[in-house]
Design a protein around this motif. Structure first.
Motif, short mmCIF file in Angstrom:
data_model
loop_
_atom_site.label_atom_id
_atom_site.label_comp_id
_atom_site.label_asym_id
_atom_site.label_seq_id
_atom_site.Cartn_x
_atom_site.Cartn_y
_atom_site.Cartn_z
N ILE A 14 0.79 -1.14 -0.13
CA ILE A 14 -0.11 -0.06 -0.06
C ILE A 14 1.05 1.11 0.05
N ILE A 15 2.04 1.22 0.68
CA ILE A 15 2.86 2.33 0.77
C ILE A 15 3.42 2.71 -0.60
N GLY A 16 4.12 1.72 -1.18
CA GLY A 16 4.71 1.86 -2.49
C GLY A 16 3.61 2.29 -3.63
N LEU A 17 2.35 1.74 -3.38
CA LEU A 17 1.28 2.04 -4.63
C LEU A 17 0.90 3.60 -4.38
N GLY A 49 -8.27 -2.93 7.08
CA GLY A 49 -8.82 -1.74 6.48
C GLY A 49 -9.62 -0.80 7.39
N ILE A 50 -9.33 -1.01 8.77
CA ILE A 50 -9.85 -0.12 9.72
C ILE A 50 -9.26 1.42 9.41
N LEU A 51 -10.18 2.41 9.19
CA LEU A 51 -9.32 3.74 8.95
C LEU A 51 -9.36 4.44 10.25
N ALA A 213 9.42 -1.43 1.35
CA ALA A 213 9.53 -3.05 1.33
C ALA A 213 8.74 -3.69 2.76
N GLY A 214 8.05 -2.79 3.35
CA GLY A 214 7.18 -3.26 4.51
C GLY A 214 8.18 -4.06 5.52
N ALA A 215 7.88 -5.09 5.96
CA ALA A 215 8.44 -5.96 7.01
C ALA A 215 10.01 -6.27 6.40
N GLN A 236 -2.75 -12.77 12.38
CA GLN A 236 -3.63 -13.76 12.00
C GLN A 236 -5.09 -13.04 11.87
N MET A 237 -6.02 -13.57 11.09
CA MET A 237 -7.24 -13.29 10.57
C MET A 237 -8.14 -14.37 10.22
N ILE A 238 -9.10 -14.22 11.00
CA ILE A 238 -10.21 -15.47 10.28
C ILE A 238 -11.68 -14.64 9.80
N GLY A 311 -0.52 -12.17 7.88
CA GLY A 311 0.36 -11.18 7.32
C GLY A 311 1.49 -10.77 8.24
N LEU A 312 2.45 -10.28 7.61
CA LEU A 312 3.65 -9.73 8.61
C LEU A 312 3.61 -8.25 8.31
N ARG A 313 3.11 -7.61 9.57
CA ARG A 313 3.31 -6.18 9.68
C ARG A 313 4.73 -5.56 9.70
N HIS A 338 4.91 0.97 9.20
CA HIS A 338 3.65 1.51 9.51
C HIS A 338 2.83 0.61 10.62
N PHE A 339 3.50 -0.52 10.88
CA PHE A 339 3.06 -1.55 11.85
C PHE A 339 1.48 -1.81 11.65
N ARG A 340 0.57 -1.45 12.88
CA ARG A 340 -0.68 -1.94 12.69
C ARG A 340 -1.62 -0.96 11.88
N GLY A 342 -0.82 0.88 8.65
CA GLY A 342 -0.23 1.41 7.23
C GLY A 342 -1.50 1.86 6.28
N VAL A 343 -2.65 1.36 6.34
CA VAL A 343 -3.66 1.43 5.44
C VAL A 343 -4.09 3.15 5.96
N ILE A 344 -4.53 3.37 7.08
CA ILE A 344 -4.88 4.45 7.50
C ILE A 344 -3.98 5.61 7.26
C1 LIG Z 1 -3.56 -8.83 10.12
C2 LIG Z 1 -3.32 -7.45 9.76
C3 LIG Z 1 -4.22 -6.59 10.02
C4 LIG Z 1 -4.17 -5.16 9.78
N1 LIG Z 1 -5.19 -4.34 9.91
C5 LIG Z 1 -5.11 -3.10 9.63
C6 LIG Z 1 -6.11 -2.19 9.64
O1 LIG Z 1 -7.28 -2.37 9.97
N2 LIG Z 1 -5.93 -0.63 9.43
C7 LIG Z 1 -4.67 -0.21 9.13
O2 LIG Z 1 -4.48 1.06 8.71
N3 LIG Z 1 -3.52 -1.24 8.81
C8 LIG Z 1 -3.73 -2.82 9.31
N4 LIG Z 1 -2.81 -3.42 9.01
C9 LIG Z 1 -1.51 -2.94 9.04
C10 LIG Z 1 -1.16 -2.72 7.38
O3 LIG Z 1 -1.70 -3.69 6.82
C11 LIG Z 1 0.48 -2.34 6.91
O4 LIG Z 1 0.85 -1.39 8.04
C12 LIG Z 1 0.59 -2.02 5.70
O5 LIG Z 1 0.25 -2.79 4.71
C13 LIG Z 1 2.03 -2.04 5.38
O6 LIG Z 1 2.18 -1.73 3.89
P1 LIG Z 1 3.63 -1.77 3.39
O7 LIG Z 1 3.39 -1.21 1.97
O8 LIG Z 1 4.64 -1.04 4.30
O9 LIG Z 1 3.98 -3.15 3.65
P2 LIG Z 1 3.63 -4.49 2.62
O10 LIG Z 1 2.38 -4.57 2.39
O11 LIG Z 1 4.36 -5.76 3.49
O12 LIG Z 1 4.23 -4.51 1.40
C14 LIG Z 1 5.56 -4.41 1.16
C15 LIG Z 1 5.80 -5.02 -0.06
O13 LIG Z 1 7.46 -4.97 -0.64
C16 LIG Z 1 7.78 -6.14 -1.36
N5 LIG Z 1 9.09 -6.39 -1.02
C17 LIG Z 1 9.73 -6.65 0.01
N6 LIG Z 1 10.96 -6.81 0.06
C18 LIG Z 1 11.26 -6.54 -1.31
C19 LIG Z 1 12.31 -6.60 -2.25
N7 LIG Z 1 13.62 -7.07 -1.79
N8 LIG Z 1 12.39 -6.47 -3.38
C20 LIG Z 1 11.14 -6.06 -4.04
N9 LIG Z 1 9.87 -6.09 -3.44
C21 LIG Z 1 10.17 -6.48 -2.06
C22 LIG Z 1 6.84 -7.13 -0.75
O14 LIG Z 1 6.62 -8.40 -1.39
C23 LIG Z 1 5.60 -6.38 -0.44
O15 LIG Z 1 4.71 -6.60 -1.53
C24 LIG Z 1 -2.84 -4.78 9.35
C25 LIG Z 1 -1.95 -5.84 8.94
C26 LIG Z 1 -2.39 -6.92 9.40
C27 LIG Z 1 -1.01 -8.05 9.23
#
Ligand SMILES: Cc1cc2nc3c(=O)[nH]c(=O)nc-3n(C[C@H](O)[C@H](O)[C@H](O)COP(=O)(O)OP(=O)(O)OC[C@H]3O[C@@H](n4cnc5c(N)ncnc54)[C@H](O)[C@@H]3O)c2cc1C
Length: 376
Positions: A14-17, A49-51, A213-215, A236-238, A311-313, A338-340, A342-344
């Motif tokens: 979501i952050i990259g997009l 996706g809780i905002l 690159a998230g986690a 984890q989610m169900i 998923g890995l936050r 962005h931990f928990r 990242g969407v909002i």
């Molecule tokens: C169960 C769960 C519930 C959540 N609920 C909410 C919520 O309700 N509201 C909210 O705001 N947030 C929520 N979050 C948190 C939110 O989803 C994350 O903070 C957010 O998605 C982080 O986005 P990101 O783009 O940083 O990471 P990611 O979505 O992990 O994206 C990182 C991307 O980088 C890619 N990547 C990694 N390394 C490389 C590399 N070396 N080369 C190329 N690509 C690479 C990965 O494949 C991935 O696609 C939740 C998370 C989880 C797991």
């Protein structure tokens, strides 16, 4: 690759997009490198996706400030994406009930500040405490054990997989290139600048680079001598499938929540587990979520569970993301941790990251001297 790309983004979550969208709107050419077969399959797909942050008053102002931007601008983003792509990310202002009441005073004073920063309809309240009668009127399926709640009627939700699908289509229409199966393995630099990055057997170069690159951001940056405090935290989610409208609000109790979607799906989340890069599902995680869900809404005991995922936050210690230039490499920006939330928080973060990448003047006055998202 050709020298036409202004910015290379590592990571199609979501952050990259969202950052790519900001840059494309500003007239930049952008390429996203994604290690998976499609963008958005990691934390951003797994999230609820809780905002709003959960218990938002527990966070520092730096998080609240980004939440304000997300709160204000998600309805417009969802409408724009629906218009440009035909895909509905299902933004719904469902409202949010919190069944734990022990932090009411902190919640009240936080809400007072937050509601001054957003536009509230006349006479509406951002947060109020409601009792049994009103609670059972608005959510009749709640357990009778819950006799009062904090009620935030203007909090919304969005459906992550649809948001990502819409963003990907919108970006492609704007000319952004998304390269799948392109795992970046190394960042090569010289004289304080990134020269090129390397994925499998391909070298990529651009004017500037973003690590989103998230986690995985910390391991990628270790190469550059930076130790970024971001680590994977499994969630984890169900997913239940009920009839539509059995529940309507996002409901939080004891750190576990339910998110009802329009079509009757109800997400129950989420676990918080420090187990490294391990997305394995566990029976104990399932049980923890199922019991918490049934405790909130007993009808779920007899409602089928149709999915279970993890998923890995990108975990950071206080939930404050890092949005900053690399201390030693002037054309490399980091947006991660962005931990928990990242969407909002993503919309505001993407704006700051895009400004850092383009060096826009508005940011210099605002963030370069007192950036609260600095590399620590
Ligand atoms: C169960 C769960 C519930 C959540 N609920 C909410 C919520 O309700 N509201 C909210 O705001 N947030 C929520 N979050 C948190 C939110 O989803 C994350 O903070 C957010 O998605 C982080 O986005 P990101 O783009 O940083 O990471 P990611 O979505 O992990 O994206 C990182 C991307 O980088 C890619 N990547 C990694 N390394 C490389 C590399 N070396 N080369 C190329 N690509 C690479 C990965 O494949 C991935 O696609 C939740 C998370 C989880 C797991």
């Amino acid at each position: 690759m050709s020298g036409k790309t202004n910015t290379l983004i590592i990571g199609g979550g979501i952050i990259g997009l969202l950052t790519a969208r900001e840059l494309a709107i500003a007239g930049q050419s952008v390429t996203i490198l994604e290690k998976n077969t499609h963008a958005g399959l990691e934390s951003s797909w797994a999230g609820g996706g809780i905002l709003s942050p959960l218990y938002p008053w527990r966070y520092p102002d730096a998080v609240t400030d980004l939440a304000v931007i997300g709160h204000k601008d998600y309805p417009r983003l969802a409408a724009d994406l629906l218009k440009s792509t035909g895909i509905d990310p299902e933004y719904v202002r469902s409202g949010h009930l919190i069944l734990d009441l022990d932090e009411y005073d902190q919640a009240k004073s936080w809400a007072k500040t937050f509601s001054k920063k957003i536009t509230l309809e006349r006479k509406s309240k951002f947060l109020q405490r409601i009792g049994r009668r009103e609670l059972s009127l608005i959510e009749p399926e709640l357990s009778e054990n819950h006799t009062a709640a904090l009620w935030m009627p203007v909090i919304g939700q969005i459906r992550n997989p649809r948001l990502i699908k819409a963003l990907v289509k919108d970006l492609k229409q704007r000319g952004v290139k998304i390269i799948p199966d392109a795992e970046v393995k190394a960042i090569h630099s010289e004289n304080g600048k990134v020269l090129y990055i390397e994925s499998s057997n391909t070298r990529w170069s651009a004017d500037s680079y973003l690590v989103a690159a998230g986690a995985w951001s910390a391991s990628l940056l270790a190469d550059t001598g930076l130790s970024l405090a971001v680590e994977p935290v499994r969630g984890q989610m169900i997913l239940f499938k009920a009839d539509p409208d059995k529940l309507r609000r996002i409901i939080l109790n004891n750190s576990k929540y339910l998110i009802p979607r329009r079509d009757g799906h109800i997400l129950a989340g989420s676990t918080l587990e420090y187990v490294g890069f391990n997305k394995q599902l566990t029976d104990s995680g399932y049980q923890e979520l199922w019991s918490a869900a049934v405790d909130i809404a007993p009808f779920l005991e007899n409602t089928p569970v149709v999915s279970h995922w993890a998923g890995l936050r990108p975990g950071s210690s206080s939930g404050v993301p890092t949005i900053d230039r690399h201390p030693d490499l002037e054309n490399l920006v980091i947006c991660s941790g962005h931990f928990r939330n990242g969407v909002i928080l993503g919309l505001g973060s993407a704006r700051i990251a895009a400004e850092l990448l383009t060096g826009s003047d508005s940011l210099k006055s605002n963030y370069q001297t007192r950036n609260p998202y600095r590399v620590q």
